[in-house]
Design an enzyme around this catalytic site. Structure first.
Site, PDB file in Angstrom:
ATOM      1  N   ASP A 163       0.852  -1.186   0.000  1.00 30.55           N
ATOM      2  CA  ASP A 163       0.000   0.000   0.000  1.00 30.55           C
ATOM      3  C   ASP A 163       0.883   1.229   0.000  1.00 30.55           C
ATOM      4  O   ASP A 163       1.958   1.224  -0.587  1.00 30.55           O
ATOM      5  CB  ASP A 163      -0.927  -0.037   1.219  1.00 30.55           C
ATOM      6  CG  ASP A 163      -2.219   0.694   0.971  1.00 30.55           C
ATOM      7  OD1 ASP A 163      -2.292   1.891   1.299  1.00 30.55           O
ATOM      8  OD2 ASP A 163      -3.157   0.086   0.428  1.00 30.55           O
ATOM      9  N   HIS A 200      -3.673   5.534   4.652  1.00 28.90           N
ATOM     10  CA  HIS A 200      -4.398   4.421   4.043  1.00 28.90           C
ATOM     11  C   HIS A 200      -3.796   3.079   4.468  1.00 28.90           C
ATOM     12  O   HIS A 200      -4.501   2.178   4.926  1.00 28.90           O
ATOM     13  CB  HIS A 200      -4.361   4.567   2.524  1.00 28.90           C
ATOM     14  CG  HIS A 200      -5.269   3.652   1.768  1.00 28.90           C
ATOM     15  ND1 HIS A 200      -4.829   2.474   1.195  1.00 28.90           N
ATOM     16  CD2 HIS A 200      -6.589   3.744   1.472  1.00 28.90           C
ATOM     17  CE1 HIS A 200      -5.841   1.878   0.591  1.00 28.90           C
ATOM     18  NE2 HIS A 200      -6.916   2.623   0.728  1.00 28.90           N
ATOM     19  N   SER A 410     -11.048  -1.262  -0.183  1.00 30.49           N
ATOM     20  CA  SER A 410      -9.700  -1.232   0.396  1.00 30.49           C
ATOM     21  C   SER A 410      -9.687  -1.792   1.808  1.00 30.49           C
ATOM     22  O   SER A 410      -8.685  -2.378   2.237  1.00 30.49           O
ATOM     23  CB  SER A 410      -9.179   0.212   0.453  1.00 30.49           C
ATOM     24  OG  SER A 410      -8.694   0.652  -0.780  1.00 30.49           O
TER      25      SER A 410
END
Length: 474
Positions: A163, A200, A410
């Protein structure tokens, strides 16, 4: 309405990739981005066939000089991919569609695709975000909450998150005390405002650690550059990520791209072939386009040769009874997990940091569903949104000091990956693919997604959020 946000993101991604001319299409519904003027082919004979065929086509039918066609990368490399320039992007004429059409006859003779666009692979909130994060007070609780059992280094399941990187103070969040990996390159701009998508990877790691505490989680900043990378580079970056620590038990990947085809990504051919020879299970996000168009590499799960090595994950809405409005869907999505309004760590529990919203919420669901989804709540105005300047509306700013609520496939992905890891721990299962297959076989729960009744994974510590009212005040 879904296309509006996609167009907003196109400009944002283009700015994050200076010097790479990007194009959109050919079908807006596919939410597809690619490098203008370049195609990909496999090294060796196929690259030569592509180059010769395209050169002859352009010379004979379009009056272009053959010099426009040529290789821009070495013929031999680990990923087995050659970039072939088929035009001059500076001329404003996108020659990629013409090059693809020129190869159709050769592809039909050989029975497979010889060439593809050089797609932009992006984190699954990048090209079409489910939503943007919403602050949660420090006194709030993770959702899913932390499961029992704790972390045991001798038995921990090895999980690799590919990521963007970890925020600098991620270890101040107790669930991430044992998480290691790459740091986020740049967290804030010159004014101290949090960049879009920062946190994230941290958020994903927090969800994994909550569902499966007995894990050694490593986060690699493979997608640190605003969460987007060219397909021609992505395979090499994946190899680099696994080379640094060895192939793990589970890879959690919340990134991909549609292609408009059913053959996968030429740029990932070599990596996916090697994955098949390993014991690693790749758990991949289905994407947030609200579409049934396959999203790769998650869609490899539907190919027989990858059925045991890839698990594709869609997102359930906040109450868990149906699919989230943004989730991709279709027979290529193997399972769904909670992915709307989850709570995890976005930043460390240090000094609060401001964030300015990039997208405005909508008056109604942009995908046409009729529940109180994240398209609508909590209300805010964003920098990139169309019509903002004409109305004079200022973008909204919030402060983050730890926890956040966020939505997207996600985040359904690490929930599913965590459940595979938790099963390995509970049953002392050493093979992650066997654990994943048995998890799915034992799953009797179902949810309705676009009229289909699909397998649903709901962690025991996950709390559904009622749909009658927004999860947080507007």
């Amino acid at each position: 309405m879904a296309l509006q946000r996609f167009h907003e993101q196109f400009d944002h991604i283009q700015r994050s990739m200076p010097g790479v001319p990007l194009a959109m299409g050919p079908d807006d519904d596919a939410h597809l981005l690619y490098e203008r003027g370049v195609v990909l082919a496999r090294d060796g004979e196929e690259a030569r066939v592509v180059e010769d065929t395209v050169r002859a086509h352009f010379t004979e039918t379009r009056g272009l000089f053959p010099e426009h066609v040529g290789r821009t990368s070495p013929e031999t490399n680990r990923t087995g991919v050659t970039r072939i320039r088929v035009g001059d992007p500076g001329r404003g004429d996108d020659t990629v569609p013409h090059a693809l059409r020129a190869l159709r006859a050769a592809e039909e003779r050989r029975g497979r695709s010889l060439v593809s666009r050089n797609h932009v692979v992006h984190i699954a909130v990048n090209a079409c975000p489910g939503d943007e994060p919403v602050p949660v007070p420090r006194t709030g609780a993770a959702n899913p909450a932390a499961a029992g059992g704790g972390h045991h280094p001798d038995s921990a399941v090895r999980v690799l998150v590919i990521d963007n990187g970890l925020v600098h103070d991620h270890r101040s969040y107790p669930l991430l005390a044992h998480t290691t990996g790459d740091a986020q390159l740049t967290e804030t701009d010159g004014d101290g405002v949090l960049h879009q998508y920062v946190g994230h990877g941290t958020f994903i790691a927090g969800l994994l650690a909550a569902v499966a505490p007995d894990t050694d989680i490593v986060v690699r900043g493979t997608l640190n550059d605003a969460g987007a990378v060219l397909e021609s580079e992505f395979g090499a970056k994946l190899f680099e990520a696994v080379d640094r620590g060895g192939w793990p038990d589970v890879i959690s990947l919340s990134a991909g791209t549609p292609t408009g085809g059913s053959d996968g990504l030429i740029g990932l051919d070599a990596f996916m072939r090697e994955l098949r020879t390993r014991r690693t299970l790749l758990v991949a996000a289905a994407g947030n386009n609200g579409s049934d168009v396959p999203f790769w590499p998650a869609a490899y799960a539907a190919l027989p040769e990858y059925a045991d090595s890839v698990l594709s994950v869609g997102a359930l809405r906040a109450d868990g009874d149906g699919g989230a409005c943004f989730t991709n869907h279709g027979p290529w999505v193997r399972v769904y997990a909670p992915g709307e309004r989850l709570t995890s760590a976005l930043t460390g529990f240090g000094t609060p940091v401001p964030y300015v919203y990039q997208h405005s919420t909508y008056d109604a669901c942009r995908f046409g569903l009729d529940y109180a989804c994240t398209c609508q709540y909590p209300r805010h105005t964003g920098v990139l949104s169309e019509g903002r300047e004409s109305t004079g509306a200022k973008p909204d700013q919030v402060m983050f000091d730890g926890l956040a609520q966020w939505s997207g496939t996600s985040f359904a992905t690490p929930v599913a990956a965590g459940l595979v890891a938790a099963r390995m721990t509970a049953h002392r299962e050493r093979d992650p693919r066997t654990a994943g297959a048995r998890l799915l076989a034992d799953t009797t729960a179902r949810a309705e997604v676009r009229g289909a009744h699909v397998p649903a994974l709901r962690p025991p510590t996950w709390r559904p959020v009622p749909l009658a009212t927004p999860a947080l005040p507007a």
